[in-house]
Design an enzyme around this catalytic site. Structure first.
Site, PDB file in Angstrom:
ATOM      1  N   ASP A  69     -41.290  19.041  -5.229  1.00 10.61           N
ATOM      2  CA  ASP A  69     -40.497  17.977  -5.467  1.00 10.61           C
ATOM      3  C   ASP A  69     -40.910  16.848  -4.476  1.00 10.61           C
ATOM      4  OD1 ASP A  69     -39.220  19.795  -6.784  1.00 10.61           O
ATOM      5  OD2 ASP A  69     -37.386  20.467  -5.377  1.00 10.61           O
ATOM      6  N   ASN A 107     -33.900  16.306  -5.237  1.00  6.62           N
ATOM      7  CA  ASN A 107     -34.635  16.221  -3.868  1.00  6.62           C
ATOM      8  C   ASN A 107     -35.732  15.275  -3.986  1.00  6.62           C
ATOM      9  OD1 ASN A 107     -33.476  18.649  -3.208  1.00  6.62           O
ATOM     10  ND2 ASN A 107     -34.989  20.018  -3.876  1.00  6.62           N
ATOM     11  N   ARG A 160     -51.222  22.651  -6.426  1.00  9.65           N
ATOM     12  CA  ARG A 160     -51.795  24.363  -6.221  1.00  9.65           C
ATOM     13  C   ARG A 160     -51.287  24.648  -4.750  1.00  9.65           C
ATOM     14  NH1 ARG A 160     -57.934  24.945  -7.866  1.00  9.65           N
ATOM     15  NH2 ARG A 160     -58.078  23.297  -6.277  1.00  9.65           N
ATOM     16  N   ALA A 219     -51.099  25.235  -1.111  1.00  9.84           N
ATOM     17  CA  ALA A 219     -51.886  25.141  -0.027  1.00  9.84           C
ATOM     18  C   ALA A 219     -53.514  24.487  -0.531  1.00  9.84           C
ATOM     19  CB  ALA A 219     -52.130  26.169   0.810  1.00  9.84           C
ATOM     20  N   ASP A 242     -33.985  20.130  -7.678  1.00  7.82           N
ATOM     21  CA  ASP A 242     -35.379  19.621  -7.779  1.00  7.82           C
ATOM     22  C   ASP A 242     -35.547  18.125  -8.060  1.00  7.82           C
ATOM     23  OD1 ASP A 242     -34.496  19.848 -10.672  1.00  7.82           O
ATOM     24  OD2 ASP A 242     -36.658  20.366 -11.195  1.00  7.82           O
ATOM     25  N   ALA A 258     -41.108  21.624  -1.447  1.00  9.49           N
ATOM     26  CA  ALA A 258     -42.645  21.120  -1.291  1.00  9.49           C
ATOM     27  C   ALA A 258     -43.065  20.527  -2.631  1.00  9.49           C
ATOM     28  CB  ALA A 258     -43.512  22.261  -0.987  1.00  9.49           C
ATOM     29  N   ASN A 269     -41.840  22.401 -13.603  1.00  6.20           N
ATOM     30  CA  ASN A 269     -41.006  23.346 -12.920  1.00  6.20           C
ATOM     31  C   ASN A 269     -40.035  24.335 -13.912  1.00  6.20           C
ATOM     32  OD1 ASN A 269     -40.906  22.422 -10.301  1.00  6.20           O
ATOM     33  ND2 ASN A 269     -39.119  21.301 -10.232  1.00  6.20           N
ATOM     34  N   TYR A 270     -40.809  25.491 -14.265  1.00  8.62           N
ATOM     35  CA  TYR A 270     -40.441  26.243 -15.280  1.00  8.62           C
ATOM     36  C   TYR A 270     -39.863  27.283 -14.417  1.00  8.62           C
ATOM     37  CZ  TYR A 270     -40.702  30.372 -18.329  1.00  8.62           C
ATOM     38  OH  TYR A 270     -40.557  31.591 -19.098  1.00  8.62           O
TER      39      TYR A 270
END
Length: 306
Positions: free
Chosen positions: A266, A38, A234, A236, A35, A264, A173-174
């Site tokens: 990141d 990136n 969120r 899209a 993550d 996406a 990022n959990y």
């Protein structure tokens, strides 16, 4: 996000792994990803010579680690804060995607070199150097892989960096499987959040970790913590932003076909941070984030070509 220097120095802390992408016929395509790595790549591309982007991690002395360093250098990422630990290896993960582009990950990372990133003698000069950076960036995955001792040293570093006017950026990022329990994860997150200037949050992760009922509850909690800039990603849907008391909603960019949603978030974070560092407003930064993420999800793997 005010930075004192014209050419900011940015350090991203975390883990890069060997990435295997499973194709429809069962074959595997090998690359690298993680993550914060990136984000470092996309951030370096976006800022080019307008900033110095360094990566902080620990690797082994194997050929995969050599290849990682070669790629990072080619992307303009500084390697001075990368440790190479004899006899160790990087972690590995496999991406499996369904017909809608949604991901499933399989991990092999328990013995990865990064777990000793902040506990070796070689880490001392790195930890001493970090508070002098203009921006420190880390994630919830960083917190997990560093372990208890590494997290304690990270918190000390964040405190020192804030005292020297650094800006702290956190992507939540959990990943539940990286933690012994949700209580351990909550305690770790709460220990670092008071130092954060920009929180880049995924709504699903916030709900899974803290049980928030809605976005308003997320914003209210971070306002109590004192986080000046909060971005709720969120997918899209439109992202929601609260910055210095003002609220923004920025629609996502629609794509005809989603191939792979890996990175996406990141890539969104990288483009958002880059635009903010270049003087853009939160709304402009979110538009840049959506634009890059919309391109990334149309290509397999974490890192698209230049």
């Amino acid at each position: 996000m005010k930075i004192l220097r014209n050419t900011p120095r940015i350090a991203l802390i975390g883990e890069c792994m060997i990435e295997l992408q499973q194709r429809a016929d069962g074959s595997l395509q090998q690359s690298f990803g993680g993550d914060t790595l990136n984000t470092a790549v996309y951030l370096s591309r976006a800022l080019d010579d307008k900033a110095q982007v360094d990566y902080v991690t620990a690797l082994g002395d194997d050929s995969f680690s050599d290849a990682m360093c070669h790629i990072w250098r080619s992307e303009g990422i500084g390697l001075d804060l990368v440790q190479r630990l004899p006899g160790r290896l990087p972690g590995l993960y496999c991406i499996q995607t369904d017909a809608n582009g949604e991901r499933r990950f399989l991990y092999w990372r328990n013995e990865a070199a990064v777990r000793d990133c902040f506990t070796t003698p070689a880490a001392e000069p790195i930890l001493a150097a970090l508070p002098d950076y203009d921006v420190l960036y880390f994630s919830g995955i960083t917190l997990a892989v560093l372990g208890m001792q590494g997290r304690a040293r990270l918190i000390k570093t964040l405190s020192e960096a804030r005292q020297r006017d650094a800006r702290i950026v956190f992507d939540n990022n959990y990943r539940p499987r990286l933690w012994a329990s949700v209580d351990e994860a909550r305690a770790a997150y709460r220990s670092v959040l008071p130092y954060v200037d920009l929180a880049l949050l995924t709504v699903d992760d916030e709900q899974a970790l803290f049980g928030f009922g809605d976005c308003a509850e997320v914003f209210a909690t971070y306002a109590q913590i004192g986080t000046p800039e909060v971005v709720l990603k969120r997918g899209a849907e439109a992202c929601l932003i609260r910055c210095d008391g003002e609220a923004f909603e920025v629609p996502a960019q629609k794509v005809d076909k989603v191939v792979d949603t890996t990175a996406a978030g990141d890539s969104f974070s990288a483009a958002y941070l880059a635009r903010r560092l270049l003087g853009g407003t939160p709304a402009e930064a979110a538009q840049a984030g959506h634009e890059l993420a919309s391109r990334v999800i149309q290509v397999p793997g974490a890192l698209i070509s230049r």
